[in-house]
Every structure is written in structure tokens, then in C-alpha cells.
Design an enzyme around this catalytic site. Structure first.
Site, mmCIF file in Angstrom:
data_model
loop_
_atom_site.group_PDB
_atom_site.id
_atom_site.type_symbol
_atom_site.label_atom_id
_atom_site.label_comp_id
_atom_site.label_asym_id
_atom_site.label_seq_id
_atom_site.Cartn_x
_atom_site.Cartn_y
_atom_site.Cartn_z
ATOM 1 C CG ASP A 250 9.452 9.045 -7.132
ATOM 2 O OD1 ASP A 250 9.078 10.150 -7.580
ATOM 3 O OD2 ASP A 250 8.746 8.012 -7.189
ATOM 4 C CG ASP B 109 3.283 11.048 -6.761
ATOM 5 O OD1 ASP B 109 2.468 11.049 -5.829
ATOM 6 O OD2 ASP B 109 3.620 12.069 -7.383
HETATM 7 C C1 XBP Z 1 4.614 10.958 -10.395
HETATM 8 C C2 XBP Z 1 3.609 11.465 -11.292
HETATM 9 C C3 XBP Z 1 2.726 12.523 -10.829
HETATM 10 C C4 XBP Z 1 1.461 12.189 -10.147
HETATM 11 C C5 XBP Z 1 0.556 13.392 -10.133
HETATM 12 O O1 XBP Z 1 5.792 10.625 -11.098
HETATM 13 O O2 XBP Z 1 3.547 11.082 -12.417
HETATM 14 O O3 XBP Z 1 2.385 13.152 -11.982
HETATM 15 O O4 XBP Z 1 0.795 11.146 -10.808
HETATM 16 O O5 XBP Z 1 1.241 14.536 -10.185
HETATM 17 P P1 XBP Z 1 7.147 10.406 -10.312
HETATM 18 P P2 XBP Z 1 0.522 15.984 -10.260
HETATM 19 O O6 XBP Z 1 6.822 9.572 -9.115
HETATM 20 O O7 XBP Z 1 8.039 9.676 -11.258
HETATM 21 O O8 XBP Z 1 7.695 11.756 -9.921
HETATM 22 O O9 XBP Z 1 0.622 16.545 -8.880
HETATM 23 O O10 XBP Z 1 1.317 16.742 -11.277
HETATM 24 O O11 XBP Z 1 -0.889 15.791 -10.685
HETATM 25 MG MG MG Z 2 7.319 7.606 -8.722
#
Ligand code: XBP
Ligand code: MG
Length: 331
Positions: free
Chosen positions: A30, A32
Site C-alpha cells: 500500500d 498512503d
Molecule cells: C489512501 C487514501 C487516499 C489518500 C488521498 O488509502 O485514502 O485517498 O488519502 O488519495 P489507502 P487521493 O492507503 O488505503 O490506499 O490521491 O485520491 O486524494
Molecule cells: Mg494506507
């Protein structure tokens, strides 16, 4: 150079016995919260600057942003905010393009922030990726953020092209349903031509865990300040981070962490234990139904006497989160 966490002696003592099941072939990361702590100082700040430039008086505080992380994806998060706090705007005929425009503005601001070097990788991320590459383990990405956001993070933190680091990148709107739906993991597996049990996912949040597990991929959790209190039933193991030799990771739940940090030997051990458990209990894989994820978790706990935590209620392990909060002094 690849930094290894264990001495050769430690490593040989930990070498698992010969195993006839599917060996670990790929690790799916993953982005973020897992590769880097992008949410609080990255995405949240970019959203707030975009609101200001869009003429909106919205401000997403640390706490409010934590609530809004219940949905993944920036456009989806804006829509959730509208539903809760500004529902009148939803009646705009151009609401979809209005949200898309705001999100595009935010994405540009986010990339500028990241390219300025304000978001470093989390402990152990570069070390583990280097070790996996050296060992020929395939590496992929499964994220809900945009490809441009990922590119900025990689450009700022690695001296390599993104496509030379990651064989497959599942990102943003490349699938119909974002996490916790399994789509992005299913897409990545299909692109790599791998079965889920040949892989291991590394995630930081409940939606990420749910997504990976619904696709049948065994999952390691590295928690962060936003996700520390979430329910990670069904994860192979839950740790504070991947750790560095001079900054060991904390084991929080599930299968034990044998050394100071998560390395390839550790991933192989967890992966083998998972497959042995599935085989011994004739469990379907994939996908593994929720009640069986809980069984895996309970089994892991029995084998992890050193790090046993007391279950409270139906499969929830509140003691783990409290301990972790104390350890890291989260506000
Ligand atoms: C990560 C997220 C993303 C970021 C922002 O989730 O929720 O939406 O906050 O993304 P995960 P954008 O780590 O579970 O993939 O670029 O869409 O704003
Ligand atoms: Mg995440």
C-alpha cells in the site's frame, strides 16, 4: 547496499525448515500510511490549501481528517464531507465535475509538497524494498491514491524510476471500487499472473486489510497514528513499522516478530506459517471468510506466547492499541 537487520548467526537460527507449499513470490505495498505518513502532513494539508484556493471556508483538522479517513480516495472523501457537513452543495448539477476539479487542485498541491521533500519514507521501507529486489522477489503497488501522487513520493524518496521499482502499479481510479473492496488487489494479482497465496500485502489501515484479505492475500499491518486503534483481526501480524537496525519495530499483535525489524526472512516465515495453517485446517483460500480470519488470528496468538494479548469481546484486542498508544505517546 542492502542493510540487513539480523546477524548471520541470527539468520541461520531463524532459517525455516524445508517447505513444500507455494513460496513467497511477491510483496504488494500500500502507499498512503504504509510507504510514508502521507495523510496528516501531506494529503490533509493539500486538501486545506485547495479549499482555500477554491474559495471554501472548510478546514480539515487532524481529528476531522481522522474521521474522514473512513473512506479511501480523495474524491470520495470530499463527497463524504459534503454529505455530513455541506449537503446543500450536493444538489449542484455539476457536482461530480466540481469535486473532480477540487480534487485535481488538491492533487497538484500534494505533489508540490511531496516533491519539496516534506514526506520521508517510513522506517524500514527502503531497506525492505532493496532487500526484496536483491532477492528477486517481485514488488507491486495497490493504492487508492492517484498515480501522480505516487510518482511524486517515489521521485522524492528513491533515486530510481517508479516503474523500475514496482512491476505493477494498481492506483487511483484504475478499478471501479476502491478499498475496502478487493478490486485493486485482484487487478494487481491478475496483472502479475499470481495467485493470492503466493503474495504478501503490507498495509496500514482497516480498509487496506479488508481489501487485501477479501482478495485472499495474507497481510502484514504497520500501524500509524491514525490507524493504531483500528481492528486488525485477520492480519498475519501487526507491528509499529518495519523497523531499522538502530530503531527496532514494536510487535503489537499476531505472529511474533523474531528480530528488530521486518526483513525478507521474517516475511517468508510468516507466509509459510499462514499457508501451513490454511492447509492444516482445509480452509478455502482465497477469499478467506471473516470468521476464519479470526481463527487464524487466534491461532497466531497461541503460537506467540511471548506477545500474547488478552482478547476482549468478540475478537477485539483493545489492550494492544492501548499499549501502543502508551509506547508512542500518540495524542
Ligand atoms: C489512501 C487514501 C487516499 C489518500 C488521498 O488509502 O485514502 O485517498 O488519502 O488519495 P489507502 P487521493 O492507503 O488505503 O490506499 O490521491 O485520491 O486524494
Ligand atoms: Mg494506507
Amino acid at each position: 547496499m542492502t542493510l540487513n537487520c539480523q546477524t548471520e548467526r541470527d539468520r541461520s537460527e531463524r532459517t525455516p525448515p524445508a517447505f513444500s507449499g507455494t513460496p513467497l513470490q511477491a510483496v504488494i505495498f500500500d502507499v498512503d500510511g504504509t510507504l510514508a505518513e502521507t495523510e496528516l502532513a501531506g494529503h490533509r494539508v493539500a486538501f486545506n490549501r485547495a479549499f482555500h484556493q477554491y474559495g471554501l471556508d472548510w478546514y480539515w483538522s487532524r481529528e476531522l481528517y481522522g474521521e474522514l479517513l473512513a473512506v479511501t480516495g480523495g474524491k470520495e472523501r470530499i463527497r463524504l464531507y459534503l454529505e455530513r457537513y455541506a449537503p446543500a452543495l450536493l444538489s449542484r448539477v455539476d457536482i461530480d465535475s466540481w469535486i473532480a476539479g477540487l480534487h485535481q487542485l488538491k492533487s497538484g498541491i500534494y505533489s508540490e509538497l511531496v516533491l519539496a521533500g516534506s514526506i520521508p519514507l517510513r522506517p524500514g521501507v527502503a531497506r525492505l524494498i532493496n532487500e526484496l529486489r536483491a532477492a528477486g522477489i517481485r514488488i507491486a503497488i495497490a493504492t487508492t491514491t492517484t498515480p501522480s501522487a505516487l510518482l511524486s513520493l517515489i521521485t522524492a524518496n528513491f533515486k530510481r524510476e517508479m516503474t523500475s521499482l514496482f512491476e505493477v502499479i494498481g492506483a487511483g481510479d484504475s478499478v471501479a471500487n476502491k478499498k475496502p473492496a478487493p478490486d485493486v488487489y485482484a487487478w494487481v494479482l491478475q496483472q502479475m499472473g499470481l495467485s493470492p497465496e503466493a503474495c504478501l500485502a503490507i498495509e496500514d489501515s482497516f480498509p487496506g486489510l479488508a481489501s487485501a484479505r477479501a482478495a485472499g492475500v495474507p497481510t502484514l499491518i504497520t500501524v500509524n497514528s491514525y490507524s493504531a486503534l483500528q481492528n486488525f483481526d485477520g492480519a498475519l501480524s501487526v507491528v509499529s513499522d518495519l523497523g531499522e537496525p538502530n530503531a527496532p519495530a514494536h510487535h503489537l499483535d499476531g505472529l511474533p516478530l523474531d528480530g528488530p525489524c521486518v526483513d525478507l526472512a521474517q516475511l517468508r516465515t510468516w507466509h509459510r506459517q499462514y499457508l501451513e495453517y490454511i492447509a492444516a485446517n482445509a480452509l478455502p483460500s482465497p477469499p478467506t471468510p471473516l470468521r476464519e480470519l479470526l481463527a487464524i488470528r487466534l491461532c497466531c496468538q497461541k503460537t506467540a506466547a511471548k506477545s500474547l494479548v488478552i482478547p476482549q469481546g468478540e475478537g477485539r484486542f483493545a489492550s494492544r492499541s492501548r499499549d501502543f498508544q502508551t509506547t508512542l505517546n500518540f495524542s
